[in-house]
Write an enzyme that holds these catalytic residues in place. Sequence first.
Site, short mmCIF file in Angstrom:
data_model
loop_
_atom_site.label_atom_id
_atom_site.label_comp_id
_atom_site.label_asym_id
_atom_site.label_seq_id
_atom_site.Cartn_x
_atom_site.Cartn_y
_atom_site.Cartn_z
N GLU A 92 0.81 -1.22 0.00
CA GLU A 92 0.00 0.00 0.00
C GLU A 92 0.85 1.27 0.00
O GLU A 92 0.34 2.36 -0.30
CB GLU A 92 -0.92 0.01 1.24
CG GLU A 92 -2.03 -1.02 1.21
CD GLU A 92 -3.15 -0.68 0.25
OE1 GLU A 92 -3.10 0.41 -0.36
OE2 GLU A 92 -4.06 -1.51 0.08
N GLU A 123 7.10 -21.75 7.62
CA GLU A 123 7.12 -20.92 8.83
C GLU A 123 8.06 -21.49 9.90
O GLU A 123 8.47 -20.77 10.81
CB GLU A 123 5.72 -20.77 9.41
CG GLU A 123 5.16 -21.99 10.12
CD GLU A 123 3.88 -21.65 10.88
OE1 GLU A 123 3.87 -21.88 12.10
OE2 GLU A 123 2.91 -21.18 10.25
#
Length: 309
Positions: A92, A123
């Site tokens: 963004e 992960e």
Amino acid sequence: MTSASRDLRAELESLTTEAFRPELADIDRLPTLDIARLMNGEDTSVPAAVAERLPEIAAAIDAVAERMARGGRLVYAGAGTAGRLGVLDASECPPTFNTDPTQVVGLIAGGPEALVTSVEGAEDSPELARADLDALALTPADTVVGISASGRTPYALGAVEHARALGALTIGLACNADSALAAAADHGIEIVVGPELLTGSTRLKSGTAQKLVLNMLSTITMIRLGKTYGNLMVDVRASNDKLRARSRRIVALATGARDDEIERALAATGGEVKNAILVVLAGVDGPTAARLLEESDGHLRAALAAAGG
């Protein structure tokens, strides 16, 4: 069950975010409106939990802004929901603040594929985090934010530990107290939101808390870097119809100028809003506005002062 599996299960059972809430055991039997009310009530507690950690958040932001002012980058690193939130916040920044896409970076365990599907074992790999950071050629001017609801995710923890060893600034954002992630970082931020509505679904309150903090980290850092003038987003380039309309409005709000004067200023500055405001308020031409802003490191107020405006 292996010893390692038993240890991991015991560790998860000790985390607030993983706690089971017996009072919600029949939630699936409730009317939809009642479930919605419960969920909404849970969410209202998140801003208060964030508010308790505002001093730590502010200190981290000041440290990030200082490094970025020297040319450093802001790098988010996480797995699963935490990683996706980091990638979202990073993505963004270019359209919102006209930043270079390399200035704020989001890393997710398993790479872009993990944005839409699970990448098995990613992960759990601190080595993968180190490799991802090494691919960025991390420097001491950069900041790495490890994001993990549990505060123990090996990928996020490995990223923070590796970045700190390289001299980069590190931030650990977790949703459990006394987390390994916060302890490993220069700045630990622990937003303790309590047990989730659905046991183990840390995309809920924990995800909301992480999103709120990431909003603050990027937005306030950009304010500190001069990307705004007051509460106006002035580091905008008018490159499409919506942005052109927004640009005209921002210049009007900042200057009070007539439409024709605004159009001339935007034309003289290639659609750069910050430059156009300087043209109007300081009465300079486009090249002079660009020079003044460059000399002021992009800070409009400083450029106006230098121009005597």
